[in-house]
Scaffold this active site. Structure first.
Site, PDB file in Angstrom:
ATOM      1  N   GLY B 481       0.840  -1.188   0.000  1.00 51.83           N
ATOM      2  CA  GLY B 481       0.000   0.000   0.000  1.00 51.83           C
ATOM      3  C   GLY B 481       0.879   1.244   0.000  1.00 51.83           C
ATOM      4  N   ALA B 524      11.860  -1.979  -1.830  1.00 52.01           N
ATOM      5  CA  ALA B 524      12.066  -0.896  -2.801  1.00 52.01           C
ATOM      6  C   ALA B 524      13.419  -1.040  -3.483  1.00 52.01           C
ATOM      7  CB  ALA B 524      11.957   0.463  -2.109  1.00 52.01           C
ATOM      8  N   ILE B 660      15.761   8.391  -3.311  1.00 55.48           N
ATOM      9  CA  ILE B 660      14.325   8.368  -3.037  1.00 55.48           C
ATOM     10  C   ILE B 660      13.607   8.227  -4.374  1.00 55.48           C
ATOM     11  CG2 ILE B 660      12.377   9.715  -2.139  1.00 55.48           C
ATOM     12  CD1 ILE B 660      14.396   8.531  -0.028  1.00 55.48           C
ATOM     13  N   ASN B 662      10.299   8.113  -5.159  1.00 55.03           N
ATOM     14  CA  ASN B 662       9.117   8.942  -5.421  1.00 55.03           C
ATOM     15  C   ASN B 662       8.932   9.852  -4.215  1.00 55.03           C
ATOM     16  OD1 ASN B 662       6.357   9.858  -5.286  1.00 55.03           O
ATOM     17  ND2 ASN B 662       5.824   8.347  -6.846  1.00 55.03           N
ATOM     18  N   GLY B 735      10.772   2.039   4.929  1.00 56.59           N
ATOM     19  CA  GLY B 735       9.559   1.589   5.624  1.00 56.59           C
ATOM     20  C   GLY B 735       9.700   1.569   7.129  1.00 56.59           C
ATOM     21  N   GLU B 736      10.890   1.261   7.622  1.00 54.44           N
ATOM     22  CA  GLU B 736      11.031   1.066   9.064  1.00 54.44           C
ATOM     23  C   GLU B 736      11.699   2.241   9.767  1.00 54.44           C
ATOM     24  OE1 GLU B 736      11.143  -3.416   7.767  1.00 54.44           O
ATOM     25  OE2 GLU B 736      10.900  -2.852   9.819  1.00 54.44           O
TER      26      GLU B 736
END
Lengths: 325, 775
Positions: B481, B524, B660, B662, B735-736
């Site tokens: 998501g 990613a 990065i 996006n 993410g973390e």
């Protein structure tokens, strides 16, 4: 979930008669509590009597007071200009409840009959005297942080979860109840709820088939100058740790009348007349509020994890009084 | 790997841009199908009956009433569950399956934890199954359960390894105890953490469809289709290729969907028993007892320092609750060892078995609670020495990884401090705690460092380029998501030189090339690298086709002399000489061409062989560099000391995490992680009754996650960082790290506001109030 029958009542009489005829029947208004309770297998109803078509609407403010139809939705009452202006504590209590979506669905009458959020009541794997009389109350020795310090018994310490009821009890609201014969009676809300004692499954004085049709609130100066303060674990959409509903009539620097009730701390909405008495005749100062608030917790019976409520109740009360003046 | 190409930004390219989600329209119009939304013909529904008790034995189980209900097709219990080739009930089986928990319900009569499934009812409708599940009559012989490691009867033991053998249980550098004993400044503090549950918006679910005895399709809510496939293959004894797992969309996971939990295989067995597809969706209540949790734990942090605040010793111990079978503890000590330049370090773990299911990784496993301990203690040190919290961190800045001795692959922590302080207005902070007021509120500012490793990982991808200028790129990855669909489309479009609308990225299917789990922040970087390299493989194939095509301007050129830009193949020395790929392909009657490649991530990128051969506890360190993202969080709180309420009023996160992909989805992910951390700091807590070892707030009314009213506007910035050591894309994953240090930043702000150090999470009003009373 058991199968159940559904019927839409065309008249109050039809609704109350159907309810009286079937002990396992339930009225359904907004359904925001009832469906949860049924899905969790806490209550099994054979018949749901939809009362949403009944003529139990209307918010009218007259010289003698406010009258609210039992099927008015929480959001409509909470945002009603007359309520906001003349009974701010009711408006604020409503708008501090639940979420906008729930407030749009839930009825005023249903709100007053909502079930406790006690975790032992909500999970059928636990013993619970309220759910299964005689099975026990693990909350006494267990997770009781959110539970009551007033009106408790060895059988039950579950908190009444309604914010609205706290505000209404403070303002001495009354309920109009209609029975299957079509007769109505009026009961002060404070007398409507039962303390748990040894029968915590009996929560109120409704007679078989009786339906709440209206709520009336007497007009008063302390109602116009009233306030609801709710302390909770997050900024919105959480039940009260402690809440306070207060109303003051201050004239010439002296409190002429006071109304004070606490939420999140009682097995029923907890009005504290001793505090009210102590405030009358005094100047509305923070010191006087603090002295009066101490009287509110004289009879507190905290358990292991809710001791903080004894202190928090006083502070919430003081803050609510400070904010109302 | 200097032979492998590295991605470079394309002029006017898509990578890095704040593109909106390519799947956004599908999601908001309801067309995106989540795992439980596949309406298969003949679909049936599975519902668990669960145990009310936490410990004991099933003495009798009567399924007849349930079986008699209309629509009921089967009632599975431990007495009739179709036999499995392997279960996780023995250590070898657990290892072969890759199971997170060494126990499968419905394989015996013993009850080990509350809400353990004891029967699985399958019926033609969800309502029939739900009702019939309440009619299964089970008698139990109850025993007294153990609820946690703190109870008097709990027996603590020293596990050799934690996190299922992935981490060492005990580590030591130098002589930390002696260094502590002689340190001019000695700080010892204890930190307590409750049980946390992941509570993704989409509950776990499995839909199992046996299309033939040797063809099983599973629609699963998982962070990794491959991992589900291999677990089910091991348990059923089927070859992997006979099992297809599909996860097109995921409504969050936060780690609880990272492994294969019992409901998956039990649904597979149920579908086998009834000969029809079965769907099982866990209820919200069951989500608290079906897919793991973050364990309740206590950390003791000892910190020795010189008078001017330079660390001389760090000693960290952790005690936590684990299940009857597994030695799971999230590895808190890693980040304690990593963040600062302490010449000595020691960590140890103690576990106690209790009647709970096995805990599991939850967003930043180890780093989240570990950073709370070290970052609060560093804050204490700053006040003790009398310097700014940023200054104490700079004095202890680690110029290399003290734990491994390796140099950093890249580290932008100093820039994160500086930029974060600037964005936040840190210079306005009164250094004195408890001295800033705004009306009734005490105002405090706190900060904390953040870090998260670049774990070792790898995965493959396939790129198919059509002569007409469209492309389909595929990897069996998962989009939690967070934007995987979008960022991979961006990478593929830039790598193929195509407009983004001509590129479709597909994921979430074991028919596609194998990708790693979306977990540990590896997705990613790993998937984007494999996508980029698969596209490079397409170009290499086309270059080879061009140089042997007599009609091509590149005929007889050496392949290494040919370059590609924006879809045009040309001679590096004479760029005018060349042609577009479409012309080449059409002339050669090539409708399409496929490239495939493996992307490596972390240590395996630097040294594939070393990473492959390393001990499981050493894999991440097998390269030549220590690879981590770093960041800093800044928090302002307003504390009402009378009522005990804390509100976060300002937030800044600055992160250095390589490239990065996006700017928009990355910002969203950092915001989401910070809110996750604020929730853990202020309100989240699963409460386990001490006598019943059963949760009392297993729903979203009782388990509080932050709502909008709890969260202020948040500022997020990334420090530009180019790291050539970590993977072909230079991506670290975010993410973390988004939640590492967050709880500490909040608690440090609360200390600054009030002068009260609160170390027991969550910081609810009762604790703030009592801290005020006890002063």
């Amino acid at each position: 979930m058991n199968n159940f029958a559904y019927t839409q009542a065309a008249s109050t009489k039809e609704a109350t008669t159907a309810k009286e005829a079937d002990k396992q029947a339930a009225f359904i208004g907004g359904g925001t509590t009832l469906l949860d309770i049924m899905k969790s297998n806490i209550e099994q109803h054979t018949l749901l009597i939809d009362i949403n078509k009944l003529a139990l609407l209307g918010i009218t403010n007259a010289a003698e007071g406010l009258r609210i139809g039992a099927l008015e939705r929480m959001s409509d009452v909470g945002e009603h200009p007359q309520v906001v202006q003349n009974y701010p504590v009711i408006s604020q209590a409503l708008l501090a409840s639940a979420s906008p979506q729930l407030r749009n669905m839930a009825s005023m009458g249903g709100n007053l009959l909502q079930k406790t959020r006690c975790g032992y009541y909500r999970d059928t794997a636990f013993p619970c005297n309220k759910r299964v009389p005689g099975s026990g109350c693990p909350a006494q020795q267990g997770d009781n942080r959110n539970l009551a310090i007033f009106g408790t018994s060895p059988s039950c310490i579950a908190t009444n979860a309604s914010d609205l009821a706290v505000a209404l009890v403070a303002l001495e609201a009354k309920l109009t109840l209609e029975n299957p014969k079509g007769a109505t009676r009026t009961v002060p809300l404070a007398d409507f709820y039962k303390l748990p004692g040894s029968t915590p499954h009996l929560e109120n004085h409704l007679l078989p088939g009786e339906l709440i049709t209206a709520i009336t609130v007497p007009a008063a100066a302390h109602a116009r100058k009233s306030h609801y303060l709710k302390v909770r674990d997050r900024a919105s959409y959480a039940y009260a740790l402690v809440s306070a509903a207060v109303g003051l009539d201050v004239q010439g620097g002296t409190i002429r009348s006071a109304r004070v009730a606490l939420g999140g701390v009682g097995t029923v909405p907890w009005r504290v007349p001793a505090v009210e008495k102590a405030l009358v005749g005094k100047a509305p100062t923070e010191d006087n509020f603090r002295a009066a608030a101490a009287l509110a917790v004289r009879d507190a019976q905290p358990r292991e994890h809710n001791k903080f409520k004894v202190e928090l109740a006083q502070r919430t009360l003081v803050r609510a009084l400070v904010e109302v003046i | 790997m200097d032979t492998e190409p590295q991605f470079f930004d394309q002029p006017g390219g898509y990578v890095g841009k704040p593109l909106v989600r390519v799947e956004g329209r599908e999601k908001v119009t309801g067309k995106a199908k989540y795992a439980a939304e596949f309406a298969l013909p003949g679909l049936t529904y599975g519902v668990f009956t669960t145990s009310p008790i936490a410990k004991g034995k099933i003495t009798r189980i009567d399924t007849s009433a349930a079986a008699r209900e209309p629509g009921v097709l089967a009632v599975l219990t431990h007495q009739n569950l179709p036999k499995l080739a392997k279960t996780p009930n023995d250590p070898q089986g657990k290892k072969d399956i890759g199971a997170p928990m060494g126990f499968l319900p419905l394989t015996g009569d013993e009850i080990f934890y509350a809400a353990q499934p004891v029967a699985l009812v399958v019926a033609d409708t969800l309502e029939h199954a739900t009702h019939a599940a309440t009619l299964v009559q089970v008698s139990y012989q109850k025993s007294e359960p153990l609820a946690n490691f703190k109870q008097p009867k709990a027996e603590l033991f020293d596990p050799e390894k934690v996190q299922d053998g992935k981490q060492k249980g005990h580590t030591r550098r130098g002589e930390p105890q002696a260094a502590f004993a002689s340190a001019p400044i000695q700080l010892t503090a204890t930190y307590n953490h409750p049980v946390y549950n992941h509570n993704p918006m989409e509950p776990g679910s499995t839909t199992a469809h046996w299309e033939a005895p040797d063809r099983l399709t599973i629609y699963e809510s998982t962070q990794g289709v491959t991992r589900t496939q291999s677990a089910v293959a091991a348990m059923t004894g089927m070859p992997r290729e006979q099992i297809r797992v599909i996860t097109k969309y995921l409504g969050g996971g936060f780690g609880c969907k990272g492994a294969t939990w019992p409901h998956t295989i039990l649904t597979v067995q149920a579908a086998k028993a009834v000969g029809r597809p079965v769907k099982l969706m866990l209820t919200r209540e069951q989500m608290f007892t079906s897919m793991g949790h973050r364990e309740d734990q206590e950390q003791v942090m000892q910190l020795g320092a010189t008078a001017d605040g330079k660390l001389t010793s760090l000693v960290h111990t952790k005690k936590s609750t684990t299940s009857p079978w597994d030695n799971y503890a999230e590895p808190n000590s890693k980040i304690v060892d990593l963040l600062y330049a302490s010449p000595t370090f020691e960590s140890s773990y103690e576990l106690a078995r209790a009647n709970v299911m096995t805990s599991t990784f939850m967003r930043a496993p180890g780093e989240a609670p570990g950073s709370f301990a070290i970052e609060c203690s560093m804050d204490d040190l700053a006040y003790r020495v009398g310097v700014d919290p940023i200054e104490i961190r700079l004095r202890n800045y680690a110029d290399h990884d003290y734990g491994t001795g390796q140099p950093w692959s890249s580290k932008s922590l100093k820039q994160c401090y500086a930029r974060g302080a600037e964005l936040f207005g840190w210079n306005k902070r009164n250094p004195k705690p408890g001295a800033t007021r705004d009306g009734r509120y005490l105002v405090g500012m706190g900060m904390a460092s953040a870090s998260y490793p670049v774990h070792n990982s790898s995965g493959t991808a396939r790129a198919r380029l059509y002569a007409d200028g469209h492309a389909v790129v595929q990897a069996g990855a998962t989009d939690l998501g967070t934007g995987t669909y979008t960022v991979m489309t961006q990478v593929a479009a830039d790598s193929l030189g195509l407009p983004i609308e001509k590129v479709r990225f597909e994921l979430g299917d074991t028919l596609l090339p194998t990708a790693p789990n979306s977990g540990g922040s590896v997705a990613a970087g790993t998937v984007s690298s494999s996508v980029y390299l698969a596209c490079q493989d397409v170009w290499q194939k086309l270059i080879k086709a061009a140089v042997i095509d007599r009609k091509s301007p590149l005929y007889r050129a050496k392949p290494e002399d040919v370059a590609v830009e924006k879809g045009r193949l040309f001679l590096k020395k004479d760029p005018k000489k060349g042609e577009a790929f479409g012309e080449l392909m059409k002339r050669g009657e090539m409708t399409d061409i496929e490239g495939m490649a493996q992307g490596k991530y972390g240590s395996g990128y630097e040294d594939t062989a070393a990473a492959k051969n390393a001990d499981p506890t050493q894999k991440d360190q097998a390269g030549h560099h220590s690879m981590h993202s770093f960041g800093a969080h800044f928090c302002e709180v307003r504390v009402d000391m009378d009522l005990g309420t804390i509100r976060v009023s300002k937030w800044v996160s600055v992160i250095g995490a390589g490239r990065i992909l996006n700017a928009q989805t990355a910002r969203s992910q950092i915001i989401g992680g910070a809110i996750f951390g604020i929730g853990s700091a202020l309100m989240e807590e699963t409460i386990r009754d001490q006598n019943f070892s059963r949760y009392t707030n297993a729903d979203l009314a009782g388990y509080h996650v932050p709502v909008n009213a709890d969260i202020p506007d948040m500022t997020v910035e990334f420090v530009e960082e180019h790291d050539p050591h970590i993977n072909a894309m230079g991506v670290k994953g975010i993410g973390e790290i988004a939640m590492v240090g967050v709880a500490a930043a909040v608690a440090n702000a609360v200390y600054h506001a009030t002068g009260k150090r609160l170390r027991d999470l969550p910081l609810t009003p009762d604790k703030v109030l009592m801290a005020g009373l006890n002063s």
